[in-house]
Design a protein around this motif. Structure first.
Motif, PDB file in Angstrom:
ATOM      1  N   ALA A 275       0.831  -1.203   0.000  1.00 22.24           N
ATOM      2  CA  ALA A 275       0.000   0.000   0.000  1.00 22.24           C
ATOM      3  C   ALA A 275       0.866   1.255   0.000  1.00 22.24           C
ATOM      4  O   ALA A 275       1.926   1.302   0.625  1.00 22.24           O
ATOM      5  N   THR A 276       0.403   2.265  -0.716  1.00 22.31           N
ATOM      6  CA  THR A 276       1.098   3.545  -0.718  1.00 22.31           C
ATOM      7  C   THR A 276       0.780   4.299   0.571  1.00 22.31           C
ATOM      8  O   THR A 276      -0.153   3.956   1.305  1.00 22.31           O
ATOM      9  N   LEU A 277       1.542   5.357   0.831  1.00 17.82           N
ATOM     10  CA  LEU A 277       1.287   6.149   2.023  1.00 17.82           C
ATOM     11  C   LEU A 277      -0.103   6.782   1.972  1.00 17.82           C
ATOM     12  O   LEU A 277      -0.786   6.875   3.004  1.00 17.82           O
ATOM     13  N   ASP A 278      -0.538   7.209   0.789  1.00 15.42           N
ATOM     14  CA  ASP A 278      -1.878   7.780   0.666  1.00 15.42           C
ATOM     15  C   ASP A 278      -2.944   6.743   1.013  1.00 15.42           C
ATOM     16  O   ASP A 278      -3.933   7.048   1.691  1.00 15.42           O
TER      17      ASP A 278
ATOM     18  N   LEU B 241      -5.700   6.797   4.356  1.00 13.40           N
ATOM     19  CA  LEU B 241      -7.151   6.640   4.273  1.00 13.40           C
ATOM     20  C   LEU B 241      -7.628   5.405   5.022  1.00 13.40           C
ATOM     21  O   LEU B 241      -8.659   5.432   5.695  1.00 13.40           O
ATOM     22  N   ALA B 242      -6.883   4.312   4.914  1.00 14.36           N
ATOM     23  CA  ALA B 242      -7.304   3.055   5.528  1.00 14.36           C
ATOM     24  C   ALA B 242      -7.197   3.090   7.048  1.00 14.36           C
ATOM     25  O   ALA B 242      -8.054   2.553   7.761  1.00 14.36           O
ATOM     26  N   LEU B 243      -6.164   3.732   7.552  1.00 16.06           N
ATOM     27  CA  LEU B 243      -5.913   3.726   8.995  1.00 16.06           C
ATOM     28  C   LEU B 243      -6.709   4.807   9.737  1.00 16.06           C
ATOM     29  O   LEU B 243      -6.978   4.674  10.936  1.00 16.06           O
ATOM     30  N   ALA B 244      -7.114   5.852   9.012  1.00 15.93           N
ATOM     31  CA  ALA B 244      -7.762   6.997   9.659  1.00 15.93           C
ATOM     32  C   ALA B 244      -8.995   6.636  10.484  1.00 15.93           C
ATOM     33  O   ALA B 244      -9.146   7.139  11.605  1.00 15.93           O
ATOM     34  N   PRO B 245      -9.913   5.779   9.995  1.00 14.19           N
ATOM     35  CA  PRO B 245     -11.077   5.455  10.833  1.00 14.19           C
ATOM     36  C   PRO B 245     -10.707   4.768  12.144  1.00 14.19           C
ATOM     37  O   PRO B 245     -11.372   4.976  13.169  1.00 14.19           O
TER      38      PRO B 245
ATOM     39  N   ASP C  94       6.300   2.706  12.740  1.00 13.55           N
ATOM     40  CA  ASP C  94       7.125   3.701  12.065  1.00 13.55           C
ATOM     41  C   ASP C  94       6.517   4.124  10.734  1.00 13.55           C
ATOM     42  O   ASP C  94       6.626   5.293  10.337  1.00 13.55           O
ATOM     43  N   ILE C  95       5.877   3.189  10.055  1.00 14.35           N
ATOM     44  CA  ILE C  95       5.215   3.533   8.795  1.00 14.35           C
ATOM     45  C   ILE C  95       4.012   4.432   9.060  1.00 14.35           C
ATOM     46  O   ILE C  95       3.769   5.405   8.338  1.00 14.35           O
ATOM     47  N   ALA C  96       3.270   4.124  10.102  1.00 10.59           N
ATOM     48  CA  ALA C  96       2.129   4.967  10.462  1.00 10.59           C
ATOM     49  C   ALA C  96       2.597   6.369  10.828  1.00 10.59           C
ATOM     50  O   ALA C  96       1.964   7.369  10.456  1.00 10.59           O
TER      51      ALA C  96
ATOM     52  N   ILE D 252      -6.556  14.031  11.262  1.00  9.55           N
ATOM     53  CA  ILE D 252      -7.934  14.498  11.113  1.00  9.55           C
ATOM     54  C   ILE D 252      -8.274  14.674   9.638  1.00  9.55           C
ATOM     55  O   ILE D 252      -9.353  14.284   9.178  1.00  9.55           O
ATOM     56  N   ASP D 253      -7.338  15.248   8.892  1.00  6.84           N
ATOM     57  CA  ASP D 253      -7.538  15.455   7.458  1.00  6.84           C
ATOM     58  C   ASP D 253      -7.808  14.119   6.764  1.00  6.84           C
ATOM     59  O   ASP D 253      -8.726  14.003   5.939  1.00  6.84           O
ATOM     60  N   ALA D 254      -7.031  13.112   7.098  1.00  6.32           N
ATOM     61  CA  ALA D 254      -7.202  11.800   6.484  1.00  6.32           C
ATOM     62  C   ALA D 254      -8.539  11.180   6.871  1.00  6.32           C
ATOM     63  O   ALA D 254      -9.196  10.518   6.049  1.00  6.32           O
ATOM     64  N   TRP D 255      -8.959  11.395   8.115  1.00  4.58           N
ATOM     65  CA  TRP D 255     -10.261  10.846   8.534  1.00  4.58           C
ATOM     66  C   TRP D 255     -11.392  11.478   7.744  1.00  4.58           C
ATOM     67  O   TRP D 255     -12.279  10.794   7.230  1.00  4.58           O
ATOM     68  N   PHE D 256     -11.372  12.806   7.617  1.00  3.45           N
ATOM     69  CA  PHE D 256     -12.421  13.478   6.847  1.00  3.45           C
ATOM     70  C   PHE D 256     -12.387  13.039   5.383  1.00  3.45           C
ATOM     71  O   PHE D 256     -13.427  12.891   4.744  1.00  3.45           O
ATOM     72  N   ALA D 257     -11.183  12.841   4.842  1.00  2.57           N
ATOM     73  CA  ALA D 257     -11.071  12.363   3.459  1.00  2.57           C
ATOM     74  C   ALA D 257     -11.654  10.964   3.320  1.00  2.57           C
ATOM     75  O   ALA D 257     -12.272  10.627   2.297  1.00  2.57           O
ATOM     76  N   SER D 258     -11.466  10.132   4.341  1.00 10.89           N
ATOM     77  CA  SER D 258     -12.034   8.781   4.294  1.00 10.89           C
ATOM     78  C   SER D 258     -13.557   8.829   4.351  1.00 10.89           C
ATOM     79  O   SER D 258     -14.244   8.009   3.733  1.00 10.89           O
ATOM     80  N   ILE D 259     -14.107   9.813   5.076  1.00  7.55           N
ATOM     81  CA  ILE D 259     -15.559  10.007   5.112  1.00  7.55           C
ATOM     82  C   ILE D 259     -16.052  10.452   3.739  1.00  7.55           C
ATOM     83  O   ILE D 259     -17.087   9.984   3.249  1.00  7.55           O
ATOM     84  N   ASP D 260     -15.312  11.357   3.096  1.00  9.75           N
ATOM     85  CA  ASP D 260     -15.668  11.810   1.748  1.00  9.75           C
ATOM     86  C   ASP D 260     -15.772  10.622   0.798  1.00  9.75           C
ATOM     87  O   ASP D 260     -16.693  10.539  -0.021  1.00  9.75           O
ATOM     88  N   ALA D 261     -14.804   9.710   0.910  1.00  7.34           N
ATOM     89  CA  ALA D 261     -14.783   8.558   0.019  1.00  7.34           C
ATOM     90  C   ALA D 261     -15.881   7.553   0.353  1.00  7.34           C
ATOM     91  O   ALA D 261     -16.551   7.021  -0.543  1.00  7.34           O
ATOM     92  N   ALA D 262     -16.078   7.289   1.641  1.00  5.25           N
ATOM     93  CA  ALA D 262     -17.060   6.274   2.065  1.00  5.25           C
ATOM     94  C   ALA D 262     -18.500   6.738   1.864  1.00  5.25           C
ATOM     95  O   ALA D 262     -19.410   5.909   1.739  1.00  5.25           O
ATOM     96  N   MET D 263     -18.709   8.049   1.816  1.00  5.09           N
ATOM     97  CA  MET D 263     -20.057   8.607   1.684  1.00  5.09           C
ATOM     98  C   MET D 263     -20.788   8.044   0.466  1.00  5.09           C
ATOM     99  O   MET D 263     -21.995   7.802   0.511  1.00  5.09           O
ATOM    100  N   MET D 264     -20.075   7.824  -0.621  1.00 10.98           N
ATOM    101  CA  MET D 264     -20.708   7.403  -1.870  1.00 10.98           C
ATOM    102  C   MET D 264     -20.948   5.900  -1.946  1.00 10.98           C
ATOM    103  O   MET D 264     -21.668   5.435  -2.841  1.00 10.98           O
ATOM    104  N   GLU D 265     -20.372   5.143  -1.034  1.00 12.06           N
ATOM    105  CA  GLU D 265     -20.420   3.693  -1.153  1.00 12.06           C
ATOM    106  C   GLU D 265     -21.826   3.125  -1.004  1.00 12.06           C
ATOM    107  O   GLU D 265     -22.119   2.044  -1.527  1.00 12.06           O
TER     108      GLU D 265
END
Length: 219
Positions: free
Chosen positions: A7-10, A14-18, A46-48, A60-73
């Motif tokens: 997995a990439t850092l991006d 997104l995956a770890l934020a929730p 260390d990767i986290a 926080i930014d990553a969590w909100f981005a994960s919400i943006d993505a999950a909203m459409m699912e």
């Protein structure tokens, strides 16, 4: 939950934020919440740490981005197409609230951090991104100034709705949903009035063109 080894850092953000959000309700948006989430996901700490370089705000930014993505699912294109625009916006914002609901305490902590003067510009950017995600999900394709006015107005409505949501103890968040419905109805009335005004004025003489002709008369 597991995160792919390649997995990439991006993708990791997104995956770890929730998971971080779930821990932030107890530990705050801290290194401890991040490390515990990494342990839960079987990810090297260390990767986290590298993924969220910069502390609480990137988490926080990553969590909100994960919400943006999950909203459409939870929606298909066909289901959204069958709704009126106001119904799409209402449904999408309610989907966001449902995703935020398990971590309301983490949300309170996140908003307190973003309210700090040094973080306010970043917080405004996150709010804009969320409003943009809702409008795009609702099928909006405007590229002129309407693009900006729609998102600015919805961003204000969304922020006010979150304030109600955080203190709402009514069954199934009825108070929040009612508040949201009234505000979205207001947006639709504004958009309708704006459209009618532009239609009435689009053929009126242009003052700037008139002044330009006075300055540079046609030969």
């Amino acid at each position: 939950m597991t995160i792919a080894a390649d997995a990439t850092l991006d993708e990791i953000r997104l995956a770890l934020a929730p998971l971080i959000a779930a821990n932030a309700a107890f530990d705050g948006w801290t290194a401890e919440a991040r490390d515990f989430a990494a342990d839960q996901a079987g990810l090297d700490r260390d990767i986290a740490r590298l993924a969220y370089d910069g502390g609480a705000v990137p988490m926080i930014d990553a969590w909100f981005a994960s919400i943006d993505a999950a909203m459409m699912e939870g929606f298909t294109r066909e289901a959204l197409a069958a709704m009126k625009v106001r119904e799409r916006i209402q449904a999408l914002v309610e989907a966001r609230l449902a995703l935020l609901h398990p971590n309301r305490d983490a949300l309170r902590r996140a908003l307190a951090i973003l309210a700090l003067p040094q973080n306010a510009p970043r917080g405004l950017g996150m709010g804009w991104r969320s409003a943009d995600a809702v409008w795009r999900g609702a099928g909006d394709t405007a590229t002129d100034y309407n693009h900006y006015t729609k998102r600015a107005i919805l961003g204000t409505v969304y922020a006010a709705t979150i304030t109600v949501f955080l203190d709402d103890e009514s069954e199934d968040y009825a108070e929040t949903r009612g508040f949201l419905a009234r505000r979205i109805a207001g947006i639709m009335r504004f958009e309708k009035a704006k459209s009618a005004f532009l239609e009435r004025t689009q053929n009126l003489p242009s003052l700037s063109r008139f002044v330009g002709r006075l300055r540079y008369p046609v030969a």
